[in-house]
Scaffold this motif. Structure first.
Motif, PDB file in Angstrom:
ATOM      1  N   SER A  23      48.066  49.575  27.581  1.00 38.15           N
ATOM      2  CA  SER A  23      48.895  49.104  28.680  1.00 38.15           C
ATOM      3  C   SER A  23      48.247  47.994  29.486  1.00 38.15           C
ATOM      4  CB  SER A  23      49.253  50.269  29.607  1.00 38.15           C
ATOM      5  OG  SER A  23      48.086  50.897  30.076  1.00 38.15           O
ATOM      6  N   ALA A  24      46.956  47.715  29.266  1.00 41.57           N
ATOM      7  CA  ALA A  24      46.333  46.590  29.960  1.00 41.57           C
ATOM      8  C   ALA A  24      47.026  45.288  29.601  1.00 41.57           C
ATOM      9  CB  ALA A  24      44.851  46.506  29.600  1.00 41.57           C
ATOM     10  N   CYS A  25      47.508  45.180  28.382  1.00 44.01           N
ATOM     11  CA  CYS A  25      48.178  43.968  27.930  1.00 44.01           C
ATOM     12  C   CYS A  25      49.412  44.376  27.148  1.00 44.01           C
ATOM     13  CB  CYS A  25      47.263  43.139  27.040  1.00 44.01           C
ATOM     14  SG  CYS A  25      45.726  42.659  27.832  1.00 44.01           S
ATOM     15  N   THR A  26      50.582  44.055  27.663  1.00 46.73           N
ATOM     16  CA  THR A  26      51.817  44.391  26.979  1.00 46.73           C
ATOM     17  C   THR A  26      52.090  43.322  25.944  1.00 46.73           C
ATOM     18  OG1 THR A  26      52.646  45.439  28.961  1.00 46.73           O
ATOM     19  CG2 THR A  26      54.265  44.861  27.290  1.00 46.73           C
ATOM     20  N   ALA A  27      51.918  43.656  24.676  1.00 47.18           N
ATOM     21  CA  ALA A  27      51.894  42.621  23.647  1.00 47.18           C
ATOM     22  C   ALA A  27      53.084  42.705  22.711  1.00 47.18           C
ATOM     23  CB  ALA A  27      50.608  42.728  22.834  1.00 47.18           C
ATOM     24  N   LYS A  35      49.663  26.915   9.174  1.00 45.61           N
ATOM     25  CA  LYS A  35      48.686  26.102   9.887  1.00 45.61           C
ATOM     26  C   LYS A  35      48.292  26.728  11.221  1.00 45.61           C
ATOM     27  CE  LYS A  35      50.144  21.694   7.852  1.00 45.61           C
ATOM     28  NZ  LYS A  35      50.636  20.324   8.128  1.00 45.61           N
ATOM     29  N   ASP A  36      49.043  27.702  11.668  1.00 46.94           N
ATOM     30  CA  ASP A  36      48.786  28.323  12.954  1.00 46.94           C
ATOM     31  C   ASP A  36      48.313  29.750  12.753  1.00 46.94           C
ATOM     32  OD1 ASP A  36      51.719  26.711  14.242  1.00 46.94           O
ATOM     33  OD2 ASP A  36      49.633  26.048  14.344  1.00 46.94           O
ATOM     34  N   GLN A  37      47.758  30.321  13.823  1.00 46.81           N
ATOM     35  CA  GLN A  37      47.359  31.714  13.796  1.00 46.81           C
ATOM     36  C   GLN A  37      48.434  32.553  14.473  1.00 46.81           C
ATOM     37  OE1 GLN A  37      43.471  31.937  15.564  1.00 46.81           O
ATOM     38  NE2 GLN A  37      42.664  30.296  14.312  1.00 46.81           N
ATOM     39  N   ALA A  38      48.383  33.852  14.216  1.00 50.36           N
ATOM     40  CA  ALA A  38      49.315  34.762  14.866  1.00 50.36           C
ATOM     41  C   ALA A  38      49.071  34.761  16.370  1.00 50.36           C
ATOM     42  CB  ALA A  38      49.138  36.163  14.294  1.00 50.36           C
ATOM     43  N   LYS A  39      50.132  35.019  17.130  1.00 49.64           N
ATOM     44  CA  LYS A  39      50.033  35.062  18.580  1.00 49.64           C
ATOM     45  C   LYS A  39      50.536  36.401  19.092  1.00 49.64           C
ATOM     46  CE  LYS A  39      50.570  30.082  19.356  1.00 49.64           C
ATOM     47  NZ  LYS A  39      51.329  29.035  20.080  1.00 49.64           N
ATOM     48  N   VAL A  40      49.997  36.823  20.247  1.00 51.88           N
ATOM     49  CA  VAL A  40      50.485  38.021  20.918  1.00 51.88           C
ATOM     50  C   VAL A  40      50.793  37.674  22.363  1.00 51.88           C
ATOM     51  CG1 VAL A  40      49.265  39.658  19.439  1.00 51.88           C
ATOM     52  CG2 VAL A  40      48.150  38.796  21.502  1.00 51.88           C
ATOM     53  N   GLU A  41      51.764  38.392  22.921  1.00 50.94           N
ATOM     54  CA  GLU A  41      52.119  38.212  24.326  1.00 50.94           C
ATOM     55  C   GLU A  41      51.288  39.193  25.144  1.00 50.94           C
ATOM     56  OE1 GLU A  41      56.131  39.185  25.383  1.00 50.94           O
ATOM     57  OE2 GLU A  41      56.162  37.688  27.001  1.00 50.94           O
ATOM     58  N   ILE A  42      50.330  38.683  25.929  1.00 54.63           N
ATOM     59  CA  ILE A  42      49.393  39.546  26.645  1.00 54.63           C
ATOM     60  C   ILE A  42      49.836  39.841  28.071  1.00 54.63           C
ATOM     61  CG2 ILE A  42      47.446  38.869  25.219  1.00 54.63           C
ATOM     62  CD1 ILE A  42      46.582  36.948  27.435  1.00 54.63           C
ATOM     63  N   ALA A  43      50.828  39.104  28.558  1.00 56.17           N
ATOM     64  CA  ALA A  43      51.474  39.357  29.843  1.00 56.17           C
ATOM     65  C   ALA A  43      52.845  38.708  29.741  1.00 56.17           C
ATOM     66  CB  ALA A  43      50.663  38.776  31.002  1.00 56.17           C
ATOM     67  N   VAL A  46      53.280  35.104  28.551  1.00 63.34           N
ATOM     68  CA  VAL A  46      51.942  34.547  28.309  1.00 63.34           C
ATOM     69  C   VAL A  46      51.536  34.907  26.883  1.00 63.34           C
ATOM     70  CG1 VAL A  46      49.520  34.489  29.014  1.00 63.34           C
ATOM     71  CG2 VAL A  46      51.314  34.781  30.743  1.00 63.34           C
ATOM     72  N   TRP A  47      51.515  33.902  26.006  1.00 65.94           N
ATOM     73  CA  TRP A  47      51.198  34.107  24.595  1.00 65.94           C
ATOM     74  C   TRP A  47      49.833  33.517  24.289  1.00 65.94           C
ATOM     75  CZ3 TRP A  47      54.507  36.538  21.090  1.00 65.94           C
ATOM     76  CH2 TRP A  47      55.780  36.852  21.589  1.00 65.94           C
ATOM     77  N   VAL A  48      49.011  34.267  23.582  1.00 60.97           N
ATOM     78  CA  VAL A  48      47.679  33.790  23.231  1.00 60.97           C
ATOM     79  C   VAL A  48      47.497  33.866  21.715  1.00 60.97           C
ATOM     80  CG1 VAL A  48      46.530  36.034  23.457  1.00 60.97           C
ATOM     81  CG2 VAL A  48      45.222  33.947  23.809  1.00 60.97           C
ATOM     82  N   THR A  49      46.814  32.866  21.171  1.00 62.88           N
ATOM     83  CA  THR A  49      46.527  32.822  19.743  1.00 62.88           C
ATOM     84  C   THR A  49      45.360  33.743  19.417  1.00 62.88           C
ATOM     85  OG1 THR A  49      47.273  30.523  19.612  1.00 62.88           O
ATOM     86  CG2 THR A  49      45.861  31.322  17.830  1.00 62.88           C
ATOM     87  N   LEU A  50      45.526  34.580  18.411  1.00 66.52           N
ATOM     88  CA  LEU A  50      44.450  35.476  17.999  1.00 66.52           C
ATOM     89  C   LEU A  50      43.413  34.740  17.155  1.00 66.52           C
ATOM     90  CD1 LEU A  50      46.380  38.673  16.853  1.00 66.52           C
ATOM     91  CD2 LEU A  50      45.014  38.411  18.932  1.00 66.52           C
ATOM     92  N   PRO A  51      42.133  35.080  17.306  1.00 67.06           N
ATOM     93  CA  PRO A  51      41.152  34.617  16.323  1.00 67.06           C
ATOM     94  C   PRO A  51      41.517  35.176  14.950  1.00 67.06           C
ATOM     95  CG  PRO A  51      40.076  35.572  18.263  1.00 67.06           C
ATOM     96  CD  PRO A  51      41.531  35.913  18.362  1.00 67.06           C
ATOM     97  N   THR A  52      41.010  34.561  13.909  1.00 64.82           N
ATOM     98  CA  THR A  52      41.240  35.089  12.568  1.00 64.82           C
ATOM     99  C   THR A  52      40.266  36.233  12.292  1.00 64.82           C
ATOM    100  OG1 THR A  52      39.717  33.463  11.636  1.00 64.82           O
ATOM    101  CG2 THR A  52      42.058  32.879  11.699  1.00 64.82           C
ATOM    102  N   SER A 147      41.713  29.928  27.345  1.00 68.49           N
ATOM    103  CA  SER A 147      41.760  28.832  28.314  1.00 68.49           C
ATOM    104  C   SER A 147      43.101  28.111  28.284  1.00 68.49           C
ATOM    105  CB  SER A 147      40.626  27.841  28.054  1.00 68.49           C
ATOM    106  OG  SER A 147      40.805  27.169  26.816  1.00 68.49           O
ATOM    107  N   GLN A 148      43.772  28.134  27.148  1.00 69.38           N
ATOM    108  CA  GLN A 148      45.073  27.473  27.038  1.00 69.38           C
ATOM    109  C   GLN A 148      46.136  28.136  27.909  1.00 69.38           C
ATOM    110  OE1 GLN A 148      45.772  27.508  22.799  1.00 69.38           O
ATOM    111  NE2 GLN A 148      44.592  25.640  22.451  1.00 69.38           N
ATOM    112  N   VAL A 149      45.915  29.401  28.287  1.00 69.38           N
ATOM    113  CA  VAL A 149      46.874  30.105  29.147  1.00 69.38           C
ATOM    114  C   VAL A 149      46.264  30.417  30.515  1.00 69.38           C
ATOM    115  CG1 VAL A 149      48.141  31.085  27.208  1.00 69.38           C
ATOM    116  CG2 VAL A 149      46.219  32.362  28.184  1.00 69.38           C
ATOM    117  N   GLY A 150      45.087  29.853  30.802  1.00 66.29           N
ATOM    118  CA  GLY A 150      44.467  30.041  32.101  1.00 66.29           C
ATOM    119  C   GLY A 150      43.694  31.333  32.260  1.00 66.29           C
ATOM    120  N   TRP A 151      43.526  32.086  31.160  1.00 64.43           N
ATOM    121  CA  TRP A 151      42.739  33.315  31.194  1.00 64.43           C
ATOM    122  C   TRP A 151      41.318  33.003  30.732  1.00 64.43           C
ATOM    123  CZ3 TRP A 151      45.055  38.724  30.387  1.00 64.43           C
ATOM    124  CH2 TRP A 151      46.326  38.796  30.956  1.00 64.43           C
ATOM    125  N   ARG A 152      40.401  33.945  30.959  1.00 58.79           N
ATOM    126  CA  ARG A 152      39.035  33.756  30.481  1.00 58.79           C
ATOM    127  C   ARG A 152      38.383  35.102  30.205  1.00 58.79           C
ATOM    128  NH1 ARG A 152      35.537  33.699  35.314  1.00 58.79           N
ATOM    129  NH2 ARG A 152      36.875  33.929  37.159  1.00 58.79           N
TER     130      ARG A 152
END
Length: 210
Positions: A23-27, A35-43, A46-52, A147-152
């Motif tokens: 529940s910390a991140c509703t994904a 060419k792209d990586q999978a993404k999850v919605e963490i808020a 707010v979508w972030v690209t996952l590392p491979t 950093s692309q979504v302002g998180w760190r």
């Protein structure tokens, strides 16, 4: 008192252990192009690209025990993790050995399965994947996508132990996850994952790995 999971406790496990774990991140997730990586919605929105998977840096097979404490409840979930080449496989089991959750992340696609009848109870397994990777994958591979979504994600040595500490911080400066490691090697010693706002604690114990 610690409760092992049996057929009478499976609903409690799913609601308490897995829901609280995630529940910390509703994904939600999307499958990206080659060419792209999978993404999850963490808020919300707010979508972030996952590392491979191979950005972990090494092949890994690990058996882990996840313990979740919330108020007066303490439950356990045995898991099996395998990372090989560019494929990640994760499975969660009941105490009698039945697989209740499985996930595979490969080729920019996340495929998942939950036990029949539990699909409407469990959150999406992509949430499990995000929390797993934010805990174990090298901090360097997270810097650009966050950093692309302002998180760190920060990491410092933990002065109270021989380990380290990570904090996942959102774009408002709020700590979403506070993660403590007993050892610099995340697979040695317990990992304690704290959600400050929701007040639950997760302990991850690696039973064996290679």
């Amino acid at each position: 008192m610690l409760k092992r999971i049996d057929s009478y406790h499976i609903k409690g496990l799913l609601v308490t252990a897995i829901l609280l774990l995630l529940s910390a991140c509703t994904a939600n997730s999307v499958t990206s192009s080659d060419k792209d990586q999978a993404k999850v919605e963490i808020a919300k929105d707010v979508w972030v690209t996952l590392p491979t998977p191979n950005q972990l840096g090494y092949d890994l097979t690990a058996s882990q025990l996840i313990s979740v404490t919330y108020q007066d409840s303490n439950n356990q979930l045995p898991t099996q993790l395998q990372v090989s080449d560019n494929t990640l496989v994760l499975a969660g089991f009941s105490s009698w050995g039945t697989r209740i959750l499985s996930l595979q992340y490969a080729d920019n696609q996340i495929d998942s399965h939950v036990m029949t009848g539990l699909g409407n109870t469990l959150p999406k397994p992509q949430q499990v994947l995000f929390n797993l990777m934010i805990t174990l994958w090298p901090i360097e591979v997270w810097q650009q996508p966050l950093s692309q979504v302002g998180w760190r994600l920060t990491q410092t040595d933990d002065p109270s132990s021989q380990g380290k500490q990570r904090q996942l911080i959102d774009d408002k400066g709020q700590v979403v996850a506070d993660i403590h490691y007993q050892n610099q090697n995340a697979l040695k010693g317990d990992i304690t994952f704290i959600n400050p706002s929701l007040g639950f604690t997760i302990k991850i114990k690696t039973l064996q790995y290679k």
